[in-house]
Design an enzyme around this catalytic site. Structure first.
Site, PDB file in Angstrom:
ATOM      1  N   ASN A  88      -6.721   5.449  36.626  1.00  0.00           N
ATOM      2  CA  ASN A  88      -6.476   4.529  37.705  1.00  0.00           C
ATOM      3  C   ASN A  88      -5.964   3.209  37.295  1.00  0.00           C
ATOM      4  OD1 ASN A  88      -6.544   3.469  40.648  1.00  0.00           O
ATOM      5  ND2 ASN A  88      -8.036   2.133  39.597  1.00  0.00           N
ATOM      6  N   TYR A 154       7.077  -1.739  35.623  1.00  0.00           N
ATOM      7  CA  TYR A 154       5.896  -0.892  36.415  1.00  0.00           C
ATOM      8  C   TYR A 154       6.512   0.439  36.806  1.00  0.00           C
ATOM      9  CZ  TYR A 154       2.697  -0.418  40.437  1.00  0.00           C
ATOM     10  OH  TYR A 154       1.719   0.416  41.110  1.00  0.00           O
ATOM     11  N   LYS A 158       5.387   4.121  35.898  1.00  0.00           N
ATOM     12  CA  LYS A 158       4.968   4.909  36.911  1.00  0.00           C
ATOM     13  C   LYS A 158       5.697   6.482  36.774  1.00  0.00           C
ATOM     14  CE  LYS A 158       1.355   2.569  38.256  1.00  0.00           C
ATOM     15  NZ  LYS A 158       0.107   2.848  38.053  1.00  0.00           N
TER      16      LYS A 158
HETATM   17  P1  NAP Z   1      -6.137  -4.236  41.078  1.00  0.00           P
HETATM   18  O1  NAP Z   1      -6.663  -4.567  42.340  1.00  0.00           O
HETATM   19  O2  NAP Z   1      -5.523  -5.141  40.357  1.00  0.00           O
HETATM   20  O3  NAP Z   1      -7.195  -3.577  40.338  1.00  0.00           O
HETATM   21  C1  NAP Z   1      -7.246  -2.943  38.971  1.00  0.00           C
HETATM   22  C2  NAP Z   1      -8.246  -2.912  38.209  1.00  0.00           C
HETATM   23  O4  NAP Z   1      -7.930  -2.492  36.659  1.00  0.00           O
HETATM   24  C3  NAP Z   1      -8.676  -4.337  37.911  1.00  0.00           C
HETATM   25  O5  NAP Z   1     -10.092  -4.622  38.036  1.00  0.00           O
HETATM   26  C4  NAP Z   1      -8.250  -4.764  36.365  1.00  0.00           C
HETATM   27  O6  NAP Z   1      -8.970  -5.771  35.987  1.00  0.00           O
HETATM   28  C5  NAP Z   1      -8.485  -3.597  35.951  1.00  0.00           C
HETATM   29  N1  NAP Z   1      -7.574  -3.439  34.758  1.00  0.00           N
HETATM   30  C6  NAP Z   1      -6.336  -4.012  34.376  1.00  0.00           C
HETATM   31  N2  NAP Z   1      -5.885  -3.742  33.160  1.00  0.00           N
HETATM   32  C7  NAP Z   1      -6.994  -2.969  32.679  1.00  0.00           C
HETATM   33  C8  NAP Z   1      -7.147  -2.416  31.300  1.00  0.00           C
HETATM   34  N3  NAP Z   1      -6.269  -2.563  30.382  1.00  0.00           N
HETATM   35  N4  NAP Z   1      -8.222  -1.592  31.107  1.00  0.00           N
HETATM   36  C9  NAP Z   1      -9.117  -1.172  31.921  1.00  0.00           C
HETATM   37  N5  NAP Z   1      -9.044  -1.726  33.263  1.00  0.00           N
HETATM   38  C10 NAP Z   1      -7.917  -2.872  33.641  1.00  0.00           C
HETATM   39  O7  NAP Z   1      -5.013  -3.321  41.368  1.00  0.00           O
HETATM   40  P2  NAP Z   1      -4.988  -1.883  42.559  1.00  0.00           P
HETATM   41  O8  NAP Z   1      -4.158  -2.461  43.503  1.00  0.00           O
HETATM   42  O9  NAP Z   1      -6.487  -1.359  42.757  1.00  0.00           O
HETATM   43  O10 NAP Z   1      -4.320  -0.891  41.685  1.00  0.00           O
HETATM   44  C11 NAP Z   1      -5.093   0.293  41.187  1.00  0.00           C
HETATM   45  C12 NAP Z   1      -3.854   1.257  40.513  1.00  0.00           C
HETATM   46  O11 NAP Z   1      -3.159   1.889  41.897  1.00  0.00           O
HETATM   47  C13 NAP Z   1      -2.834   0.924  39.662  1.00  0.00           C
HETATM   48  O12 NAP Z   1      -2.712   1.884  38.816  1.00  0.00           O
HETATM   49  C14 NAP Z   1      -1.553   0.463  40.475  1.00  0.00           C
HETATM   50  O13 NAP Z   1      -0.451   0.704  39.855  1.00  0.00           O
HETATM   51  C15 NAP Z   1      -1.959   1.545  41.498  1.00  0.00           C
HETATM   52  N6  NAP Z   1      -1.056   1.326  42.778  1.00  0.00           N
HETATM   53  C16 NAP Z   1      -1.617   0.414  43.569  1.00  0.00           C
HETATM   54  C17 NAP Z   1      -0.543   0.172  44.708  1.00  0.00           C
HETATM   55  C18 NAP Z   1      -1.189  -1.061  45.623  1.00  0.00           C
HETATM   56  O14 NAP Z   1      -0.446  -1.056  46.808  1.00  0.00           O
HETATM   57  N7  NAP Z   1      -2.229  -1.623  45.703  1.00  0.00           N
HETATM   58  C19 NAP Z   1       0.084   1.091  45.133  1.00  0.00           C
HETATM   59  C20 NAP Z   1       0.659   1.849  44.154  1.00  0.00           C
HETATM   60  C21 NAP Z   1      -0.038   2.292  43.285  1.00  0.00           C
HETATM   61  P3  NAP Z   1      -8.062  -7.357  35.766  1.00  0.00           P
HETATM   62  O15 NAP Z   1      -8.062  -7.755  37.126  1.00  0.00           O
HETATM   63  O16 NAP Z   1      -9.110  -8.224  35.092  1.00  0.00           O
HETATM   64  O17 NAP Z   1      -6.791  -7.218  35.146  1.00  0.00           O
END
Ligand code: NAP
Length: 258
Positions: A88, A154, A158
């Site tokens: 994730n 990004y 993906k």
């Molecule tokens: P988020 O709130 O930023 O949470 C992501 C977590 O991953 C954070 O705790 C972050 O830590 C951690 N992280 C970052 N770099 C890392 C690394 N190198 N190794 C391990 N952990 C790491 O993001 P989210 O919105 O939950 O998104 C989670 C996933 O869903 C991602 O793959 C994102 O692309 C995907 N996604 C999200 C959305 C959306 O609308 N939110 C939509 C489509 C896909 P830090 O904050 O310290 O960097």
């Protein structure tokens, strides 16, 4: 409970969608290993969602293959197996195409594409050794198939990740390992708030392309992950499915309520 006796590893699980997946799989009966780069936030999350009998945390940078290999080894040492792997962790950089540096490119692709690739490899190796299959879920995005040049790295990462899902699904089908993807639309997490949605105008732009008329919740992605990881999805592999409020298939815009 559907995941009773199973062990699930979730990366990027200290907050957002990863945390919601951890909470959901835990509620469904799995013991979980949550990994994140942010040690402090990870410690808080562990304390809030579980106890040492069912939750184990591991600080890990998924862009480093050795960290990912060590994560799987630590999960096996703690709980004895890895049955579900949720790749994730991901980041987004919003910038103009011509401003993307080599360092930016390597950073986003390292976390979003190389990370899950070696996550799939390490989890599949372990599942093959265990001999009773497993499920690997990769967190993609609607941006895997949409051309938004403001998040080019990004989107590229993906798009590539969907091919990791497809190729790995074929490679590991003989071992009863399913590899599937989830591609959310706009989900209200801290990643989105203030970046993808940095103004009222961008919020309205996103909603004008979202037939369901609202952004999603992390729990609405976690429920899809739970379904895909379960036997209810036993004939699904290689596909990425999209909890996106109808955004990806929309060919026009819809009126936005205030
Ligand atoms: P988020 O709130 O930023 O949470 C992501 C977590 O991953 C954070 O705790 C972050 O830590 C951690 N992280 C970052 N770099 C890392 C690394 N190198 N190794 C391990 N952990 C790491 O993001 P989210 O919105 O939950 O998104 C989670 C996933 O869903 C991602 O793959 C994102 O692309 C995907 N996604 C999200 C959305 C959306 O609308 N939110 C939509 C489509 C896909 P830090 O904050 O310290 O960097």
């Amino acid at each position: 409970m559907k995941f009773s006796g199973k062990v699930a590893v979730i990366t990027g699980a200290a907050r957002g969608i990863g945390r919601a997946c951890a909470e959901r799989l835990l509620a469904d009966g799995a013991r979980i290993v949550i990994a994140d780069i942010n040690a402090e936030r990870l410690a808080t999350t562990v304390a809030e969602i579980g106890n040492p009998d069912n939750v184990f945390s591991y600080v890990c940078d998924v862009s480093k293959k050795s960290d990912v290999d060590d994560l799987i080894a630590a999960a096996v040492k703690k709980f004895g197996s890895v049955d579900i792997m949720v790749n994730n962790a991901g980041i987004a950089m919003i910038q103009d195409f011509l401003d993307i540096t080599e360092q930016d490119y390597d950073k986003v692709l390292g976390i979003n594409l190389k990370g899950p690739f070696f996550g799939v490899q390490a989890a599949a190796r372990q599942m093959i050794a265990q001999g009773h299959g497993g499920v690997i879920v990769n967190m993609s995005s609607i941006n895997s198939g949409l051309a938004n040049p403001k998040v080019a790295t990004y989107a590229i990462s993906k798009g590539g990740l969907n091919q990791v899902t497809s190729t790995a699904a074929v490679a590991f089908a003989p071992y009863n390992i399913r590899v599937v993807g989830v591609g959310p639309g706009t989900i209200m997490t801290e990643m989105v708030d203030g970046s993808f949605i940095d103004s009222e105008e961008t919020r309205r732009q996103i909603l004008s392309r979202t037939p369901i008329g609202r952004c999603g919740k992390a729990s609405e992605v976690a429920s899809v992950v739970s379904f895909l990881a379960s036997d209810d999805a036993s004939y699904m592999t290689g596909e990425t499915i999209y909890p996106d409020g109808g955004r990806r298939i929309l060919n026009y815009t819809v009126p936005v309520e205030d």
